[in-house]
Design an enzyme around this catalytic site. Structure first.
Site, PDB file in Angstrom:
ATOM      1  N   ASN A  21       5.654 -32.842  19.635  1.00 59.22           N
ATOM      2  CA  ASN A  21       5.687 -32.669  18.218  1.00 59.22           C
ATOM      3  C   ASN A  21       6.802 -32.459  17.593  1.00 59.22           C
ATOM      4  O   ASN A  21       7.738 -31.224  17.757  1.00 59.22           O
ATOM      5  CB  ASN A  21       4.712 -31.890  17.953  1.00 59.22           C
ATOM      6  CG  ASN A  21       4.344 -31.491  16.269  1.00 59.22           C
ATOM      7  OD1 ASN A  21       5.016 -32.168  15.702  1.00 59.22           O
ATOM      8  ND2 ASN A  21       3.689 -30.279  15.851  1.00 59.22           N
ATOM      9  N   LEU A  22       7.439 -33.412  16.756  1.00 57.91           N
ATOM     10  CA  LEU A  22       8.827 -33.310  16.300  1.00 57.91           C
ATOM     11  C   LEU A  22       8.684 -32.615  14.739  1.00 57.91           C
ATOM     12  O   LEU A  22      10.004 -32.423  14.270  1.00 57.91           O
ATOM     13  CB  LEU A  22       9.316 -34.837  15.988  1.00 57.91           C
ATOM     14  CG  LEU A  22       9.543 -35.643  17.155  1.00 57.91           C
ATOM     15  CD1 LEU A  22      10.354 -37.148  16.845  1.00 57.91           C
ATOM     16  CD2 LEU A  22      10.358 -35.026  18.246  1.00 57.91           C
ATOM     17  N   LYS A  23       7.510 -32.376  14.407  1.00 58.91           N
ATOM     18  CA  LYS A  23       7.461 -31.379  13.297  1.00 58.91           C
ATOM     19  C   LYS A  23       8.422 -32.116  12.234  1.00 58.91           C
ATOM     20  O   LYS A  23       8.485 -33.325  11.595  1.00 58.91           O
ATOM     21  CB  LYS A  23       7.704 -29.968  13.437  1.00 58.91           C
ATOM     22  CG  LYS A  23       6.776 -29.502  14.514  1.00 58.91           C
ATOM     23  CD  LYS A  23       6.920 -27.971  14.619  1.00 58.91           C
ATOM     24  CE  LYS A  23       6.051 -27.413  15.744  1.00 58.91           C
ATOM     25  NZ  LYS A  23       6.121 -25.885  15.913  1.00 58.91           N
TER      26      LYS A  23
ATOM     27  N   HIS B  60      -3.057 -28.548  12.803  1.00 60.71           N
ATOM     28  CA  HIS B  60      -1.885 -27.737  13.314  1.00 60.71           C
ATOM     29  C   HIS B  60      -1.721 -26.280  12.682  1.00 60.71           C
ATOM     30  O   HIS B  60      -1.844 -26.201  11.514  1.00 60.71           O
ATOM     31  CB  HIS B  60      -0.583 -28.456  13.383  1.00 60.71           C
ATOM     32  CG  HIS B  60       0.565 -27.763  14.266  1.00 60.71           C
ATOM     33  ND1 HIS B  60       1.356 -26.870  13.631  1.00 60.71           N
ATOM     34  CD2 HIS B  60       1.003 -28.208  15.408  1.00 60.71           C
ATOM     35  CE1 HIS B  60       2.270 -26.466  14.675  1.00 60.71           C
ATOM     36  NE2 HIS B  60       1.765 -27.191  15.879  1.00 60.71           N
TER      37      HIS B  60
ATOM     38  N   GLU C 155      -2.899 -22.579  20.294  1.00 59.09           N
ATOM     39  CA  GLU C 155      -1.467 -22.356  20.057  1.00 59.09           C
ATOM     40  C   GLU C 155      -1.214 -21.200  19.312  1.00 59.09           C
ATOM     41  O   GLU C 155      -1.501 -21.133  17.922  1.00 59.09           O
ATOM     42  CB  GLU C 155      -0.609 -23.571  19.129  1.00 59.09           C
ATOM     43  CG  GLU C 155      -0.676 -24.943  20.015  1.00 59.09           C
ATOM     44  CD  GLU C 155       0.358 -25.876  19.298  1.00 59.09           C
ATOM     45  OE1 GLU C 155       1.509 -25.819  19.664  1.00 59.09           O
ATOM     46  OE2 GLU C 155       0.348 -26.186  18.085  1.00 59.09           O
TER      47      GLU C 155
ATOM     48  N   ILE D  25       4.970 -19.697  18.382  1.00 58.62           N
ATOM     49  CA  ILE D  25       5.370 -21.012  18.270  1.00 58.62           C
ATOM     50  C   ILE D  25       6.917 -21.008  18.021  1.00 58.62           C
ATOM     51  O   ILE D  25       7.439 -19.880  17.287  1.00 58.62           O
ATOM     52  CB  ILE D  25       4.575 -21.678  17.117  1.00 58.62           C
ATOM     53  CG1 ILE D  25       3.194 -21.989  17.459  1.00 58.62           C
ATOM     54  CG2 ILE D  25       5.265 -22.799  16.720  1.00 58.62           C
ATOM     55  CD1 ILE D  25       2.336 -22.619  16.496  1.00 58.62           C
TER      56      ILE D  25
ATOM     57  N   GLY E 254       6.398 -22.347  22.815  1.00 52.35           N
ATOM     58  CA  GLY E 254       7.220 -21.830  23.730  1.00 52.35           C
ATOM     59  C   GLY E 254       7.271 -22.639  25.185  1.00 52.35           C
ATOM     60  O   GLY E 254       8.175 -22.431  25.941  1.00 52.35           O
TER      61      GLY E 254
ATOM     62  N   ALA F  28       7.475 -28.565  20.955  1.00 53.85           N
ATOM     63  CA  ALA F  28       8.394 -29.084  19.883  1.00 53.85           C
ATOM     64  C   ALA F  28       9.734 -28.738  20.092  1.00 53.85           C
ATOM     65  O   ALA F  28      10.560 -29.629  20.499  1.00 53.85           O
ATOM     66  CB  ALA F  28       7.655 -28.685  18.439  1.00 53.85           C
TER      67      ALA F  28
HETATM   68  O1  LIG Z   1       3.800 -25.919  17.483  1.00 51.26           O
HETATM   69  C1  LIG Z   1       4.075 -26.516  18.580  1.00 51.26           C
HETATM   70  C2  LIG Z   1       3.620 -27.797  18.944  1.00 51.26           C
HETATM   71  O2  LIG Z   1       2.720 -28.132  18.253  1.00 51.26           O
HETATM   72  C3  LIG Z   1       4.743 -25.733  19.605  1.00 51.26           C
HETATM   73  O3  LIG Z   1       6.029 -25.376  19.045  1.00 51.26           O
HETATM   74  P1  LIG Z   1       7.242 -25.012  20.108  1.00 51.26           P
HETATM   75  O4  LIG Z   1       7.294 -26.043  21.276  1.00 51.26           O
HETATM   76  O5  LIG Z   1       8.606 -25.135  19.324  1.00 51.26           O
HETATM   77  O6  LIG Z   1       6.789 -23.626  20.215  1.00 51.26           O
END
Ligand SMILES: O=C(CO)COP(=O)(O)O
Length: 214
Positions: free
Chosen positions: A6-8, A85, A133, A138, A173, A194
């Site tokens: 997920n590139l957010k 999400h 999650e 996160i 993580g 992400a």
């Molecule tokens: O929210 C996430 C994936 O959708 C997880 O984010 P991280 O991998 O940065 O903890």
């Protein structure tokens, strides 16, 4: 194991990550998807990587300014979509509506949830998968499978009790092959991640490590 990156809204190059993910998936045989910003879906899909949306709206065509239409997401090359999400939470009725909109558009669905109780509720909406999650993990350095293995096991149990057809993923993580293996041992059939890739100096090297135990 499905690995969904997920590139957010990170300031990475989505095409560079998508190209690396495509190459690692082809070389390893692992299933890797990339979920860019909605505006980047078509360009990312053109790389040939499995492309996912980060969100779709519950509505269909009509007077809905600012929507991310499931039909438009599918037309621009996405195979699936995240819904609810932790950073884009929806009301229960809208999660239900978004799952329905995605299914009508032929998209695969993953509904995210914070904890096992929410996982059970999400599984009742019959998405293809649910993903637990924990928000506090996160973006951190410690994988959910290490920091809180019980939450993954309880999520698997909660989904199984409601609908055994719904796959269970986990995220937060995750950044190494060991994290992916640990998630699989707890019963997850996929991981969301992400920052481990989007913030990496060498995303291809991280992706190669992620699939190394598969
Ligand atoms: O929210 C996430 C994936 O959708 C997880 O984010 P991280 O991998 O940065 O903890």
């Amino acid at each position: 194991m499905f690995i969904l990156v997920n590139l957010k809204a990170y300031p990475c190059d989505p095409i560079a990550v998508a190209t690396a993910a495509r190459d690692v998936a082809e070389a390893s045989g692992a299933r890797i998807g990339v979920a860019p910003q909605a505006a980047d879906l078509a360009r990312v899909a053109e790389t040939g990587v499995e492309t996912w949306a980060q969100h779709v709206s519950p509505n269909g065509h009509g007077s809905h300014t600012g929507s991310t239409l499931a039909e438009a997401v599918a037309d621009n090359g996405a195979a699936g979509t995240l819904i609810n999400h932790s950073e884009n939470r929806l009301k229960l009725a809208d999660i239900d509506g978004s799952v329905g909109a995605a299914e009508r558009a032929g998209l695969e669905t993953i509904v995210c949830a914070n904890n096992p109780a929410q996982i059970g509720a999400a599984a009742a909406l019959s998405p293809d998968a649910v993903a637990v999650e924990p928000p506090e993990l996160i973006g951190g350095d410690v994988s959910v499978a290490t920091a809180d293995p019980g939450i993954v096991e309880d999520a698997v149990t909660a989904a199984e009790a409601v609908d055994p057809e719904v796959d269970v993923f986990c995220g937060a993580g995750v950044s190494t092959g060991d994290d992916v293996d640990a998630a699989g041992e707890l019963g997850a059939s996929g991981v969301l991640l992400a920052s481990g890739v989007a913030k990496a100096d060498d995303p291809a090297a991280v992706l190669e490590d992620l699939v190394s135990g598969l």
